[in-house]
Design a protein around this motif. Structure first.
Motif, PDB file in Angstrom:
ATOM      1  N   ASP A  14      52.143   2.162 -24.189  1.00 14.20           N
ATOM      2  CA  ASP A  14      51.160   1.410 -25.511  1.00 14.20           C
ATOM      3  C   ASP A  14      49.522   1.753 -25.278  1.00 14.20           C
ATOM      4  O   ASP A  14      49.127   1.605 -24.551  1.00 14.20           O
ATOM      5  CB  ASP A  14      51.240   0.025 -25.926  1.00 14.20           C
ATOM      6  N   PRO A  15      49.444   2.787 -26.580  1.00 11.09           N
ATOM      7  CA  PRO A  15      47.676   3.013 -26.655  1.00 11.09           C
ATOM      8  C   PRO A  15      46.441   2.057 -26.418  1.00 11.09           C
ATOM      9  O   PRO A  15      45.946   1.884 -25.814  1.00 11.09           O
ATOM     10  CB  PRO A  15      47.386   3.412 -27.488  1.00 11.09           C
ATOM     11  N   GLU A  16      47.326   0.384 -26.427  1.00  7.45           N
ATOM     12  CA  GLU A  16      46.185  -0.512 -27.077  1.00  7.45           C
ATOM     13  C   GLU A  16      45.148   0.152 -27.919  1.00  7.45           C
ATOM     14  O   GLU A  16      43.834  -0.310 -27.561  1.00  7.45           O
ATOM     15  CB  GLU A  16      45.922  -0.874 -25.515  1.00  7.45           C
ATOM     16  N   GLY A  17      45.516   0.656 -28.960  1.00  3.90           N
ATOM     17  CA  GLY A  17      44.668   0.831 -29.752  1.00  3.90           C
ATOM     18  C   GLY A  17      44.718   2.324 -30.483  1.00  3.90           C
ATOM     19  O   GLY A  17      45.170   2.462 -30.442  1.00  3.90           O
ATOM     20  N   PRO A  18      44.175   2.369 -31.443  1.00  2.00           N
ATOM     21  CA  PRO A  18      43.473   3.972 -32.146  1.00  2.00           C
ATOM     22  C   PRO A  18      44.136   5.198 -31.263  1.00  2.00           C
ATOM     23  O   PRO A  18      42.917   4.428 -30.219  1.00  2.00           O
ATOM     24  CB  PRO A  18      42.594   3.570 -33.056  1.00  2.00           C
ATOM     25  N   PHE A  19      44.878   5.448 -31.623  1.00  2.34           N
ATOM     26  CA  PHE A  19      45.024   7.217 -30.902  1.00  2.34           C
ATOM     27  C   PHE A  19      44.978   8.289 -31.507  1.00  2.34           C
ATOM     28  O   PHE A  19      45.462   8.140 -32.458  1.00  2.34           O
ATOM     29  CB  PHE A  19      45.942   6.419 -29.419  1.00  2.34           C
ATOM     30  N   GLU A  20      44.512   9.189 -30.791  1.00  2.00           N
ATOM     31  CA  GLU A  20      44.236  10.769 -31.578  1.00  2.00           C
ATOM     32  C   GLU A  20      44.990  11.416 -30.942  1.00  2.00           C
ATOM     33  O   GLU A  20      44.294  11.762 -29.990  1.00  2.00           O
ATOM     34  CB  GLU A  20      42.933  11.338 -32.192  1.00  2.00           C
ATOM     35  N   LEU A  21      46.867  11.645 -31.185  1.00  7.84           N
ATOM     36  CA  LEU A  21      47.167  12.587 -29.986  1.00  7.84           C
ATOM     37  C   LEU A  21      46.567  13.981 -29.687  1.00  7.84           C
ATOM     38  O   LEU A  21      46.030  14.228 -28.738  1.00  7.84           O
ATOM     39  CB  LEU A  21      48.417  13.435 -30.272  1.00  7.84           C
ATOM     40  N   GLY A  22      45.872  14.654 -31.718  1.00  8.82           N
ATOM     41  CA  GLY A  22      46.031  16.160 -31.231  1.00  8.82           C
ATOM     42  C   GLY A  22      44.426  16.267 -30.563  1.00  8.82           C
ATOM     43  O   GLY A  22      43.889  17.113 -29.470  1.00  8.82           O
ATOM     44  N   ALA A  23      43.482  15.514 -30.649  1.00  7.67           N
ATOM     45  CA  ALA A  23      42.718  15.483 -30.773  1.00  7.67           C
ATOM     46  C   ALA A  23      41.841  15.387 -29.398  1.00  7.67           C
ATOM     47  O   ALA A  23      41.049  16.017 -28.700  1.00  7.67           O
ATOM     48  CB  ALA A  23      41.187  14.419 -31.881  1.00  7.67           C
ATOM     49  N   VAL A  24      43.320  14.382 -28.992  1.00  3.97           N
ATOM     50  CA  VAL A  24      42.732  14.111 -27.193  1.00  3.97           C
ATOM     51  C   VAL A  24      43.085  15.424 -26.319  1.00  3.97           C
ATOM     52  O   VAL A  24      42.531  15.286 -25.194  1.00  3.97           O
ATOM     53  CB  VAL A  24      43.365  12.708 -26.901  1.00  3.97           C
ATOM     54  N   LEU A  25      43.987  16.008 -26.941  1.00  3.67           N
ATOM     55  CA  LEU A  25      44.674  16.509 -26.133  1.00  3.67           C
ATOM     56  C   LEU A  25      44.133  18.173 -26.355  1.00  3.67           C
ATOM     57  O   LEU A  25      44.479  19.387 -25.528  1.00  3.67           O
ATOM     58  CB  LEU A  25      46.585  17.388 -26.158  1.00  3.67           C
ATOM     59  N   PHE A  26      43.691  18.670 -27.489  1.00  2.65           N
ATOM     60  CA  PHE A  26      43.148  19.830 -27.893  1.00  2.65           C
ATOM     61  C   PHE A  26      41.914  20.695 -26.356  1.00  2.65           C
ATOM     62  O   PHE A  26      41.979  21.357 -27.224  1.00  2.65           O
ATOM     63  CB  PHE A  26      41.918  19.210 -29.139  1.00  2.65           C
TER      64      PHE A  26
END
Length: 332
Positions: A14-26
């Protein structure tokens, strides 16, 4: 909470809020042909991201899939291989979910904006538009160090070519049901055993080759620096140790600290384009490293956060002068 285990290990985070997988791992993606990564969908926005990684426990394949808009359904994380347990244990760090510095950053922006700082007000707007941006932390120093050294004083195209060729030739096959062609970073000993002619064929200069060999020789000691943790100023405690290795300077150290350690303050001074982009965002004019660091000074402790928002803002810096020539060292 645990998901049905279709791999060696599986978990729903649970990321406990909004989360952008692509932006984080880019920041970990080294070109579309990176053999250690496989992205299903543009920047991972519409599908899982697969990653092969060499953990302290051995190789692992980790698959991360954000479920629902802004990961509202959680992040489905699955891992295979000897390093699967390590990968799941550190998955929250890799996804930037262990970073508790955002409230302090928001308070800093609010205070500066209240004092009439237009840049801080603009950063607040970017923050509201991108609430799912996090700062990742791989916990894997050798990976970040090798990648940074390959990127020293060459174009991105050259660095990606060397990364691809060397890992395809000397990295192991990614474990589990990894996509075809996925590889794991070579071990420290494997990097040291690569013969000179193969570095040459991959377009890697002797200086960068020798630096990677020196890094590989002390890889266990470098990995222990992860114990310092994620916080601003960690680079100051580690700089002397890293810089004692010939070939590792300030730019390389910053690249390692940002990715392996998740430091929220380090900035890659010395980058060919970064200073121009950051100063142009603040002032509308190009500038050098000194000007960039002066403009970032009010955000000390969070300067890497500021840089990430600026880089993701979509503002492009006008470029002047000749394009850098891509050199081919393989016939020299």
């Amino acid at each position: 909470m645990t998901a049905p285990a279709t791999g060696d290990r599986a978990e729903l985070i649970d990321p406990e809020g909004p989360f952008e997988l692509g932006a984080v791992l880019f920041p970990l993606r080294r070109g579309t042909g990176d053999p250690t990564q496989h992205w299903e969908g543009e920047r991972g926005g519409s599908g899982p991201v697969w990653r092969g990684q060499l953990t302290p426990d051995g190789p692992a394949t980790i698959r991360m899939h954000a479920l629902g808009p802004s990961a509202s359904g959680g992040i489905d994380v699955r891992a295979w291989g000897p390093g699967a347990d390590w990968s799941l244990t550190h998955a929250r760090e890799l996804l930037g979910l262990d970073d508790d510095g955002w409230p302090a950053f928001d308070a800093l922006l609010a205070g500066l904006a209240a004092d009439g700082d237009p840049a801080a007000a603009a950063l607040q707007r970017l923050r509201r538009r991108r609430p799912g941006l996090r700062l990742l932390r791989t916990g894997l120093v050798l990976e970040s160090a090798v990648a940074a050294v390959l990127e020293q004083k060459v174009t991105g195209v050259e660095a990606r070519r060397s990364w691809l060729q060397l890992i395809r030739a000397h990295g192991a096959e990614a474990p589990g049901p990894a996509p075809d062609g996925m590889r794991i970073l070579p071990t420290a000993e494997a990097w040291r055993r690569i013969p000179d002619h193969e570095w040459h064929r991959a377009g890697t200069t002797p200086a960068r080759r020798d630096t990677i060999r020196r890094v590989a020789a002390v890889a266990p000691a470098l990995q222990r620096t992860i114990a310092v943790g994620r916080h601003a100023g960690a680079d100051e405690r580690l700089a002397a140790g890293f810089r004692s290795i010939p070939g590792l300077g300030g730019w390389t150290l910053a690249e390692i600290m940002q990715r392996a350690h998740g430091d929220p303050d380090t900035v890659s001074a010395g980058d060919y384009h970064l200073a121009h982009g950051v100063t142009h965002w603040f002032t509308g004019e190009r500038g050098d490293d000194a000007e960039m660091m002066r403009l970032l000074e009010p955000y000390r402790g969070h300067r890497q956060r500021v840089v990430r928002f600026i880089e993701g803002s979509g503002v492009e810096t006008p470029r002047y002068g000749a394009r850098i020539t891509i050199e081919d060292h393989r016939d020299r």
